[in-house]
Design a protein around this motif. Structure first.
Motif, short mmCIF file in Angstrom:
data_model
loop_
_atom_site.label_atom_id
_atom_site.label_comp_id
_atom_site.label_asym_id
_atom_site.label_seq_id
_atom_site.Cartn_x
_atom_site.Cartn_y
_atom_site.Cartn_z
N GLN A 101 0.90 -0.85 0.05
CA GLN A 101 0.14 -0.26 -0.13
C GLN A 101 0.88 1.41 -0.25
OE1 GLN A 101 -3.71 -0.05 1.01
NE2 GLN A 101 -2.74 1.71 -0.43
N TYR B 147 -4.56 2.87 -9.50
CA TYR B 147 -6.57 2.17 -9.08
C TYR B 147 -6.84 0.90 -8.81
CZ TYR B 147 -7.14 7.31 -8.93
OH TYR B 147 -7.30 9.01 -8.49
N GLY C 190 -7.59 -1.55 -5.70
CA GLY C 190 -8.72 -2.12 -5.00
C GLY C 190 -8.06 -3.68 -4.47
N HIS D 93 -7.12 -3.81 -1.11
CA HIS D 93 -8.18 -3.66 -0.09
C HIS D 93 -9.03 -5.30 0.01
CE1 HIS D 93 -7.20 0.35 1.16
NE2 HIS D 93 -7.42 0.63 0.42
N ASN E 116 -10.96 -5.77 2.52
CA ASN E 116 -12.48 -3.86 3.32
C ASN E 116 -12.85 -3.68 1.60
OD1 ASN E 116 -10.38 -3.67 4.86
ND2 ASN E 116 -8.99 -3.20 3.75
N GLN F 240 -15.43 -2.54 0.33
CA GLN F 240 -16.45 -1.03 -0.18
C GLN F 240 -14.98 -0.94 -0.29
OE1 GLN F 240 -19.36 -0.35 0.03
NE2 GLN F 240 -18.49 1.08 -1.25
N GLU F 241 -13.82 -0.03 0.02
CA GLU F 241 -12.23 0.92 -0.26
C GLU F 241 -12.66 -0.38 -1.98
OE1 GLU F 241 -13.24 -0.69 2.91
OE2 GLU F 241 -12.70 1.39 3.88
N THR G 166 -14.78 0.91 -4.73
CA THR G 166 -14.41 1.83 -4.84
C THR G 166 -13.34 2.50 -6.25
OG1 THR G 166 -15.36 3.31 -2.94
CG2 THR G 166 -14.03 4.58 -3.90
N TYR G 167 -11.93 1.69 -5.83
CA TYR G 167 -10.85 1.61 -6.47
C TYR G 167 -11.59 1.17 -7.65
CZ TYR G 167 -7.98 4.19 -3.55
OH TYR G 167 -7.85 5.01 -2.39
#
Length: 640
Positions: free
Chosen positions: A106, A129, A133, A136, A141, A143-144, A147-148
């Motif tokens: 990360q 991105y 993703g 995550h 994770n 949801q994160e 999003t990515y």
């Protein structure tokens, strides 16, 4: 099992979503390594070689991938080459991701993203991105991760990059699989399979089959899971994707080991997977293969090899707590059977320490089971009073649990009985209301029929007779009185009007309650009615019989109303009327070839509703089949 699929997810998420080297991969890796040793190459060639080497070693050699990424970053910094610095930081972040070191991954990916944003390089930005993703996603994770993924997908679509979109489909499918949303996961894997087949993208085809294998396994379809794993392994073998092939082989071994209990077959595939993972030198995957072998050896009661495999795995890698805890458990269990007491105690303490740090109910339960087994082997060390207390506490706990369960069960049954009673009462009230409505409708229908009969009789016998008497008297007067010639025409006109009035009166009386219906029944009455219209055809089928007068009246009224509607509103050229009389059923069908209508649309007239009400009052049904421009067909059925 969960750990194994987590490694599968991690391995398959990264391939293809991040941008591959812009310069392509035209040379083999050995040649590129030799290029770096040439002191005469330019900085541009040196950085391009580092980029290609660090990227293309990602799937097979973490050490080399990291080495060339770091070399390139140092050179890019000295040259102030921000683009290559961003690309190589991206490669380094993905390398750590592949080595299960998510925090470090990360960190480097964020560094790469900052530089890509400064450069406004949307192609590189979209790939980063996607990589973030993935981190995550594997970390849970979701949801994160989504999003990515959506950021990356939007940019890939703008760029028209089908290869990256295809890879992202696989990643989103894997995300849904992690959430156990199997229908959505299957949808995206099917899309990935289709598009990969069209593009001849064999790696992503393998990803799709791996996904299908996981879905089948979760659905307990072990045969399908095995078939898909074998397909994936074959694709990865032909493409020389060694690390991915090893994961697919691990999947095959897991099915044979966990579901078919075929330990020799499971061991065969696990050993193949171990050989490949050692070639790629990914320590987490080596430990995973050894972990599967350790489990298989234990179930075969080969405790020596179980202990040996577990020791080797512990020496190789302990980054995955799930794998490590299972290895510790195997070493304790094998140590007990081999009478290696000190080693069993040592690894039991390590196991317990690992469980304490994770603090999950699942591992605590497994720890308690191991402790129980260990204490059984060491029963001379137990204190009898503690054992008695433990038994007492267990009995108290069981009794309390059973009591609570019985209380909750009684409470549930009581509430269910109350709800059932309320539901039955509501159904009874609704039934009574329907019965009252039916009785009311039948009463109205009976009253209407009686009133129509009375009015028809009064009109025909009363007013009709008076008009006939007037006609006769006028005719007699004409015989005895001399009428002027100019009055003869007027007199004849009056007589004609009187004849018309008598005819109209008889027609009205007949329509209110036709005499043929009362005397001869439905067949004759409807046949006479249809003969009044040139384009109405009547057909009768069934047995010749009379039924209850009320039913005949309802059928007759329904037929005449439907015929009049067809003639007045549908512009029909032909109307077919069919009456079928059976032993226990009367069926009326009125069909026209007119302009039709929408039965669900609201209408201003009340004719059809009146027919439906009349039919329902005698426990009959009416169905309308029509659409604009297609004509209309109405079926009425009444049980005798």
């Amino acid at each position: 099992m969960a750990t194994f699929w987590k490694r599968v997810l991690m391995r398959f998420l990264f391939i293809g979503l991040c941008l591959s080297s812009v310069n392509g991969f035209a040379q083999d890796l050995d040649s590129l390594e030799n290029v770096l040793n040439d002191k005469n190459i330019s900085s541009k060639e040196y950085l391009a070689a580092c980029d290609d080497l660090s990227w293309n070693y990602l799937n097979d050699d973490f050490v080399k991938s990291k080495k060339y990424a770091v070399l390139g970053i140092e050179r890019a910094k000295s040259e102030n080459n921000l683009l290559m610095e961003a690309r190589l930081y991206r490669n380094l972040g993905v390398a750590y991701y592949m080595n299960s070191r998510m925090d470090t991954a990360q960190l480097y990916l964020n560094t790469s993203l900052e530089k890509a944003l400064l450069l406004k390089d949307e192609k590189l930005e979209a790939g980063i991105y996607g990589a973030i993703g993935n981190v995550h996603n594997v970390s849970g994770n979701y949801q994160e991760a989504l999003t990515y993924y959506l950021k990356a997908l939007s940019m890939f679509e703008e760029q028209g990059n089908k290869e990256r979109i295809r890879s992202l489909l696989g990643n989103i499918a894997a995300l849904y699989s992690s959430l156990v949303n199997l229908s959505q996961a299957e949808k995206y894997y099917s899309k990935l399979e289709k598009e990969s087949l069209e593009a001849n993208d064999m790696y992503n085809m393998g990803r799709a089959y791996e996904g299908f294998s996981r879905i089948a396994l979760k659905r307990k379809d072990f045969k399908a899971s095995l078939e898909y794993s074998k397909k994936a392994a074959d694709i990865f073998h032909k493409g020389n994707y060694k690390a991915s092939e090893a994961i697919a082989l691990q999947g095959i071994a897991m099915v044979y080991y966990l579901d078919y209990k075929d330990y020799p077959k499971a061991k065969e595939y696990a050993l193949k997977a171990l050989e490949l993972t050692k070639e790629t030198d990914y320590k987490a995957n080596i430990a995973g293969s050894l972990n599967i072998l350790s489990n298989i050896y234990f179930n075969e009661k080969d405790y020596a090899n179980c202990l040996k495999s577990a020791r080797e795995a512990i020496e190789v890698d302990t980054t995955d707590a799930n794998v490590t805890s299972n290895l510790y458990a195997n070493m304790v269990r094998a140590g007990i059977f081999l009478n290696h007491q000190q080693e069993a105690l040592l690894y039991f303490d390590k196991y317990r320490g690992l469980i304490d740090t994770r603090s999950t109910a699942e591992f605590e339960q497994e720890m308690a089971e191991l402790e129980k087994n260990y204490q059984t082997e060491k029963k001379e060390l137990r204190i009898s009073t503690l054992e008695e207390e433990k038994k007492l506490y267990s009995i108290i706990f069981i009794m309390s649990t059973v009591g609570l369960f019985l209380f909750l069960l009684v409470l549930y049954l009581r509430n269910r009985a109350i709800q059932t009673k309320e539901q039955l009462n509501k159904q009874r009230i609704l039934q009574l209301e329907q019965e009252n409505q039916l009785i009311a409708a039948q009463a109205v229908l009976s009253g209407e029929t009686a009133e129509r009969t009375r009015l028809a009789r009064d009109l025909h016998d009363g007013l009709g007779g008076m008009l006939s008497a007037v006609k006769l008297n006028l005719f007699d007067m004409k015989q005895n009185v001399i009428i002027e010639e100019e009055d003869v025409l007027r007199f004849n006109k009056v007589m004609e009007m009187l004849d018309n009035s008598i005819g109209e009166l008889r027609r009205v009386a007949h329509n209110m309650m036709p005499e043929t219906l009362s005397r001869y029944g439905l067949k004759t009455a409807l046949n006479d009615f249809c003969k009044n219209f040139r384009n109405v055809k009547f057909h009768y089928f069934g047995i010749e019989q009379r039924v209850e007068k009320k039913l005949e009246t309802v059928i007759y009224r329904a037929a005449t109303e439907l015929i009049n509607n067809a003639l007045k509103y549908s512009d029909a050229e032909t109307v077919n009327v069919q009456l079928v009389c059976g032993a226990d059923l009367i069926s009326l069908n009125v069909q026209d070839d007119g302009k039709g209508f929408d039965p669900d649309a609201e209408t201003q007239g009340a004719g059809l509703n009146n027919i439906r009400t009349r039919v329902a009052a005698v426990n009959g049904t009416m169905n309308i089949h029509s659409s604009p421009g297609e004509g209309t067909e109405v079926d009425v059925e009444i049980k005798i």
